[in-house]
Write a protein that holds these residues in place. Structure first.
Motif, PDB file in Angstrom:
ATOM      1  N   LYS A 109       0.849  -1.189   0.000  1.00 19.98           N
ATOM      2  CA  LYS A 109       0.000   0.000   0.000  1.00 19.98           C
ATOM      3  C   LYS A 109       0.891   1.248   0.000  1.00 19.98           C
ATOM      4  O   LYS A 109       1.814   1.353   0.804  1.00 19.98           O
ATOM      5  N   ILE A 110       0.581   2.173  -0.896  1.00 22.09           N
ATOM      6  CA  ILE A 110       1.335   3.425  -0.978  1.00 22.09           C
ATOM      7  C   ILE A 110       0.369   4.601  -0.944  1.00 22.09           C
ATOM      8  O   ILE A 110      -0.636   4.612  -1.651  1.00 22.09           O
ATOM      9  N   MET A 111       0.675   5.583  -0.120  1.00 19.84           N
ATOM     10  CA  MET A 111      -0.082   6.837  -0.105  1.00 19.84           C
ATOM     11  C   MET A 111       0.720   7.865  -0.903  1.00 19.84           C
ATOM     12  O   MET A 111       1.905   8.095  -0.631  1.00 19.84           O
ATOM     13  N   VAL A 112       0.078   8.458  -1.897  1.00 21.71           N
ATOM     14  CA  VAL A 112       0.739   9.419  -2.778  1.00 21.71           C
ATOM     15  C   VAL A 112      -0.001  10.759  -2.704  1.00 21.71           C
ATOM     16  O   VAL A 112      -1.241  10.802  -2.753  1.00 21.71           O
ATOM     17  N   ARG A 113       0.762  11.831  -2.569  1.00 19.67           N
ATOM     18  CA  ARG A 113       0.157  13.169  -2.491  1.00 19.67           C
ATOM     19  C   ARG A 113      -0.770  13.397  -3.673  1.00 19.67           C
ATOM     20  O   ARG A 113      -0.398  13.193  -4.821  1.00 19.67           O
ATOM     21  N   ASP A 131      -3.835  10.042  -2.501  1.00 21.77           N
ATOM     22  CA  ASP A 131      -4.464   8.930  -3.202  1.00 21.77           C
ATOM     23  C   ASP A 131      -3.841   7.658  -2.638  1.00 21.77           C
ATOM     24  O   ASP A 131      -2.633   7.607  -2.362  1.00 21.77           O
ATOM     25  N   ASN A 132      -4.659   6.642  -2.475  1.00 18.63           N
ATOM     26  CA  ASN A 132      -4.165   5.361  -1.959  1.00 18.63           C
ATOM     27  C   ASN A 132      -4.030   4.367  -3.106  1.00 18.63           C
ATOM     28  O   ASN A 132      -4.988   4.108  -3.825  1.00 18.63           O
ATOM     29  N   ILE A 133      -2.839   3.837  -3.258  1.00 21.43           N
ATOM     30  CA  ILE A 133      -2.551   2.884  -4.323  1.00 21.43           C
ATOM     31  C   ILE A 133      -2.143   1.558  -3.696  1.00 21.43           C
ATOM     32  O   ILE A 133      -1.343   1.530  -2.755  1.00 21.43           O
ATOM     33  N   ALA A 134      -2.699   0.461  -4.204  1.00 20.23           N
ATOM     34  CA  ALA A 134      -2.378  -0.851  -3.634  1.00 20.23           C
ATOM     35  C   ALA A 134      -2.182  -1.880  -4.741  1.00 20.23           C
ATOM     36  O   ALA A 134      -2.839  -1.827  -5.782  1.00 20.23           O
ATOM     37  N   ARG A 135      -1.268  -2.776  -4.524  1.00 21.41           N
ATOM     38  CA  ARG A 135      -1.022  -3.894  -5.425  1.00 21.41           C
ATOM     39  C   ARG A 135      -0.908  -5.156  -4.583  1.00 21.41           C
ATOM     40  O   ARG A 135      -0.362  -5.137  -3.488  1.00 21.41           O
ATOM     41  N   PHE A 157       6.491  -2.399  -6.213  1.00 18.97           N
ATOM     42  CA  PHE A 157       6.799  -0.977  -6.071  1.00 18.97           C
ATOM     43  C   PHE A 157       7.370  -0.395  -7.360  1.00 18.97           C
ATOM     44  O   PHE A 157       6.931   0.657  -7.839  1.00 18.97           O
ATOM     45  N   ASN A 158       8.324  -1.077  -7.952  1.00 22.68           N
ATOM     46  CA  ASN A 158       8.942  -0.573  -9.180  1.00 22.68           C
ATOM     47  C   ASN A 158       7.962  -0.560 -10.346  1.00 22.68           C
ATOM     48  O   ASN A 158       8.056   0.293 -11.235  1.00 22.68           O
TER      49      ASN A 158
END
Length: 222
Positions: A109-113, A131-135, A157-158
């Motif tokens: 999970k990554i939170m991106v401005r 924005d919340n991004i998940a893989r 991530f990459n």
């Protein structure tokens, strides 16, 4: 009150002038089964006498193990983010080992401005509007290895191709958990000594180490 029975049952029992367990004990099982059905009638008959042979559950089954942080995340280079994620994978291994579990499904999970949001929010070091991004990826087998978790995390991530400067939060979560006993009987996870050499003992330590490293690099550059 009797366990597992709610207001509806309470009203039905009231129609039979039953308000206490003592009142209920005066009714035969045959009558209770006629009024409420064979299974519920028998349950009422047993419960009001303190008879319950259901297994005792002291804990709920754990569904996931995770480590997340969304305060003070500010990366300037890809390698900084990758190093942080590898250390976070080490924290996941420790938590899995403590729980005696292994996981087969891994989520990053990554939170991106959010576009247009202030670069620095009102709260110092906070994540602000994101924005919340998940893989998610399913592994070949259940594992608690930081080496495997870290490798798969970096692959996801990459593949996201994010703007490193806009990252404001990161998290790793393991699902589809199996107890170590069950998973080891299904096959070895090939786990090596995979904790990062400088792995932190907590998520807070990860952040502190990251800040200390950045401070040291800033000093070197001046």
């Amino acid at each position: 009150a009797l366990p597992i029975f709610g207001r509806s049952m309470e009203h039905k029992l009231a129609s039979l002038n039953v308000k206490t367990c003592g009142d209920l004990q005066n009714i035969t099982m045959a009558k209770l089964q006629k009024e409420f059905g064979p299974k519920t009638g028998q349950t009422l008959y047993r419960f009001c006498r303190g008879l319950d042979d259901r297994p005792v559950q002291t804990e709920k089954e754990r569904k996931s193990v995770s480590a997340e942080i969304n305060y003070g995340i500010r990366f300037t280079q890809v390698k900084e983010a990758e190093s942080f994620l590898l250390n976070l994978a080490g924290e996941i291994q420790r938590r899995l080992e403590t729980a005696g579990m292994k996981g087969q499904k891994l989520t990053l999970k990554i939170m991106v401005r959010k576009a247009g949001a202030p670069i620095e929010p009102a709260k110092f070091g906070g994540h602000g509007i994101c924005d919340n991004i998940a893989r998610t990826v399913t592994l070949d087998h259940a594992t608690d290895s930081a080496q495997i978790i870290g490798k798969e995390t970096l692959n996801m991530f990459n593949a996201m191709k994010l703007n490193i400067h806009d990252m404001r939060g990161v998290g790793i979560q393991m699902h589809q958990l199996l107890s170590v006993c069950k998973s080891s009987s299904a096959g070895s996870s090939n786990k090596q000594s995979s904790l990062p050499p400088s792995g932190s003992r907590s998520v807070i330590d990860l952040l502190q180490n990251h800040k200390s490293k950045n401070t040291l690099e800033d000093r070197k550059s001046t």
